[in-house]
Scaffold this active site. Sequence first.
Site, PDB file in Angstrom:
ATOM      1  N   HIS A   1      26.854   8.023 -19.740  1.00 34.55           N
ATOM      2  CA  HIS A   1      26.341   9.180 -20.467  1.00 34.55           C
ATOM      3  C   HIS A   1      24.847   9.388 -20.254  1.00 34.55           C
ATOM      4  O   HIS A   1      24.070   8.450 -20.117  1.00 34.55           O
ATOM      5  CB  HIS A   1      26.624   9.028 -21.966  1.00 34.55           C
ATOM      6  CG  HIS A   1      26.028   7.785 -22.564  1.00 34.55           C
ATOM      7  ND1 HIS A   1      24.757   7.733 -23.071  1.00 34.55           N
ATOM      8  CD2 HIS A   1      26.544   6.540 -22.710  1.00 34.55           C
ATOM      9  CE1 HIS A   1      24.505   6.514 -23.526  1.00 34.55           C
ATOM     10  NE2 HIS A   1      25.575   5.767 -23.322  1.00 34.55           N
ATOM     11  N   ASP A   2      24.466  10.651 -20.187  1.00 34.24           N
ATOM     12  CA  ASP A   2      23.062  11.082 -20.147  1.00 34.24           C
ATOM     13  C   ASP A   2      22.330  10.702 -18.869  1.00 34.24           C
ATOM     14  O   ASP A   2      21.098  10.774 -18.819  1.00 34.24           O
ATOM     15  CB  ASP A   2      22.291  10.535 -21.360  1.00 34.24           C
ATOM     16  CG  ASP A   2      22.905  10.977 -22.682  1.00 34.24           C
ATOM     17  OD1 ASP A   2      22.868  12.175 -22.983  1.00 34.24           O
ATOM     18  OD2 ASP A   2      23.444  10.106 -23.407  1.00 34.24           O
TER      19      ASP A   2
ATOM     20  N   GLY B   1      23.812   4.097 -19.440  1.00 31.91           N
ATOM     21  CA  GLY B   1      23.360   5.383 -19.940  1.00 31.91           C
ATOM     22  C   GLY B   1      21.883   5.652 -19.744  1.00 31.91           C
ATOM     23  O   GLY B   1      21.069   4.744 -19.631  1.00 31.91           O
TER      24      GLY B   1
END
Length: 268
Positions: A122-123, A140
């Site tokens: 994520h991200d 992440g």
Amino acid sequence: MSSNIHASAIVEEGATLGQGVEIGPFCHVGPRAVLGDGVRLLSHAVVAGITTIGARTRIFPFASIGHEPQDLKFKGEETTLTIGTDCVIREGVTMNPGTAGDNSRTTIGDHCVFLANSHVAHDCVLGSHIIFSNGVMVAGHCKIDDYAILGGGAGVHQFCRIGRNAFVGGMAGVENDIIPFGVALGNRAYLGGLNLVGMKRAGIGRNDIHAARAAYKHLFSGSLPLAEAVGTLPEELTGNAAVKSIVEFIKAGADRALCTPRNRDELD
């Protein structure tokens, strides 16, 4: 040319399919997915969430693209995953959307290759022409710039930055930032020199390569703290494009420290 969807595939109402999309046996495309022109899902691939996939990207069996992030803080908020054009996503690859704790999005550039069982968390923000070998694990909030190559089984700590044309060796454990053109090796990873082969393949000229090598030796000689060494680079180096990339990367700073050489042997 209309899309070609196998009878066993499920494309939920609301999904947007470009011209010439091919969806093979037992694939599942969620209702908020957007597949650009010529995207191919070979078989048994899943595209979920608010995910946009650029034209001509190919996704191989058992890839999981866009399912909710692997973050215990995630509470179902709307976040996105965007993948660029002409990417290759091989078997078992996983890619997650962003979280509200960052910018709520994960982005991947064009012409990237992700080999089997690699992971984009994520991200993350990835540039273009990046290669992940088999089993690469990127946590992440990482930022990886254009033309970086990560060797098989490498693991990257959350919030790390990897500069353009950097090379990460197989099984490396990266817990600090890697400068542009740097080579990172080992667990925990250290800076093992510059990616001279990658620089030549990228069309970077001999003068730029020589300047980058001179700057590398100056910055990591150990005689000055890195922040001070940047300010003492000779004037004939500071105007060089490759050196500028390294200096700007160092000055930008981030959450992680910089990956550095173990000893003077890596300065040659």
